[in-house]
Design an enzyme around this catalytic site. Structure first.
Site, PDB file in Angstrom:
ATOM      1  N   SER A 247       0.787  -1.230   0.000  1.00  0.00           N
ATOM      2  CA  SER A 247       0.000   0.000   0.000  1.00  0.00           C
ATOM      3  C   SER A 247       0.823   1.286   0.000  1.00  0.00           C
ATOM      4  CB  SER A 247      -0.949   0.020   1.205  1.00  0.00           C
ATOM      5  OG  SER A 247      -2.028  -0.848   0.988  1.00  0.00           O
TER       6      SER A 247
ATOM      7  N   LYS B 136       0.175   3.808  -2.676  1.00  0.00           N
ATOM      8  CA  LYS B 136      -0.823   4.873  -2.621  1.00  0.00           C
ATOM      9  C   LYS B 136      -0.205   6.272  -2.509  1.00  0.00           C
ATOM     10  CE  LYS B 136      -4.491   2.015  -0.578  1.00  0.00           C
ATOM     11  NZ  LYS B 136      -3.867   0.791  -0.065  1.00  0.00           N
TER      12      LYS B 136
ATOM     13  N   SER C 163      -5.679   3.272   4.887  1.00  0.00           N
ATOM     14  CA  SER C 163      -5.152   2.676   3.662  1.00  0.00           C
ATOM     15  C   SER C 163      -6.241   1.980   2.858  1.00  0.00           C
ATOM     16  CB  SER C 163      -4.031   1.671   4.001  1.00  0.00           C
ATOM     17  OG  SER C 163      -3.302   1.331   2.845  1.00  0.00           O
TER      18      SER C 163
END
Length: 373
Positions: free
Chosen positions: A52, A55, A112
């Protein structure tokens, strides 16, 4: 003599330990934000899955869209069937459910949320595939040569890789150009849906690390435990990237250790002239002088031991001939620590000076002749 040797050894150990740092993770990097200087690296170009931490690029493109007016924080984003199917970390977005960009950013930064990251991507580019093309284009523009994105959220995908170096680069771009992201990355707990959906930050450093400003965690079975951790103290912000940590705790320990190392050993010094810079004479100009100003690079990153003993030397050209453009180089400020030159900062023309015309020159000659009588 033995006591002297013991004392000498103790001092040597302490001095060495002050400049040493150990990282358990196989890949890591520590970068200072303002100058982009790398303070520590370990296999920083190894191509690994970022989970993640991906991102960060999604956040960067979203913040850039806000800044250029494509969207605003109040823009409504609608969850599609594709976005709602992401799984993993999420807020259980329902198809057709709407949140503002502000709320979507909150969900992405704090918990997240994969579903919200993809919803933002689809809103900005029409589809996740089109958005991923933008992600890779932006990565190329930033010089992220170790990176290939396959999706907007970081779920496992073949060939979806980046490096500790590239994560630091995109993290720097985000926090340097878009400091408003701190509105979300520094929040420990919040909620959505009128308080019915609780949000707790995946970045545990937000709760206890002094000066923490973000930024993003990530973990999957293949990627291990990753983080890009940012913190600021005494006007210096650091970016600590850890990839493929063995456990969540070791990831935070490594990130904190790098930040501690950076804050303990380095300082960001804003260098200004000790005296006002004198104007530089201009030949054949519409005005007699041009005022020099400091160029980029006035912030100098130094080891703390050197930061308190700086000297500076100003070197300016004797004169310039018009026309003079704003930003033309007029000289250099050389900053030294002892015998070591630590920075050379350009001194630039702070204004434009046009070349005098024939008619103006004739008027000057006549005026001088008239006054001489």
């Amino acid at each position: 003599m033995k006591r002297f040797l013991a004392l000498f050894c103790a001092i040597l150990v302490l001095s060495c330990s002050a400049h040493a740092v150990e990282v358990a993770a196989p890949s890591a990097l520590l970068m200072e934000k303002e100058t982009g200087t790398i303070l520590f690296s370990k296999e920083e170009h190894a191509k690994l899955e970022p989970a993640s931490v991906t991102k960060i690029m999604t956040l960067l493109l979203t913040m850039e869209a806000i800044d250029n007016g494509t969207i605003s924080y109040d823009t409504l984003v609608t969850g599609s069937a594709h976005a709602c199917s992401m799984g993993g970390s999420q807020i259980w977005l329902k198809e057709g459910e709407q949140f503002t960009v502000d709320e979507m950013l909150k969900a992405v930064c704090i918990v997240s949320a994969n579903d919200c990251a993809v919803a933002l991507a689809e809103h900005l580019a029409g589809s996740e595939e089109a958005f991923v093309e933008r992600m890779n284009q932006r990565a190329t523009e930033l010089g992220m040569t170790d990176t290939t994105f396959k999706n907007a959220c970081g779920l496992p995908a073949e060939g979806h890789v980046t490096s500790a170096h590239d994560i630091a680069v995109m993290s720097r771009e985000l926090i340097l150009k878009h400091p408003d992201i701190r509105r979300y990355t520094t929040v420990w707990m919040d909620s959505l849906r009128n308080g019915t959906s609780s949000l707790v930050n995946t970045n545990k450093l937000v709760r206890f690390y002094d000066g923490i400003t973000g930024l993003k965690t990530g973990s999957t079975d293949a990627a291990g435990y990753c983080i890009s951790a940012t913190a600021e103290r005494d006007g210096m912000e650091l970016i600590s990237v850890i990839m493929k940590g063995a456990t969540s705790a070791s990831r935070f320990d490594d990130a904190q250790g790098l930040l501690n190392y950076g804050f303990s050993n380095y300082a960001l010094v804003n260098v200004v002239p000790s005296e006002p810079l004198p104007p530089v004479p201009v030949d054949l100009g519409t005005q007699a002088t041009v005022q020099p100003v400091m160029g980029d690079g006035s912030s100098v990153l130094l080891e703390k031991a050197k930061a308190g003993q700086l000297t500076q030397e100003i070197s300016l050209v004797e004169s310039v001939t018009a026309p003079v453009a704003c930003g033309d180089v007029l000289g250099t400020m050389t900053v030294s620590s002892g015998e070591e030159v630590v920075a050379e900062i350009p001194l630039l023309a702070g204004e434009e000076v046009s070349r005098i015309t024939f008619g103006e020159m004739l008027l000057r000659v006549l005026r001088i002749a008239f006054l001489a009588k």
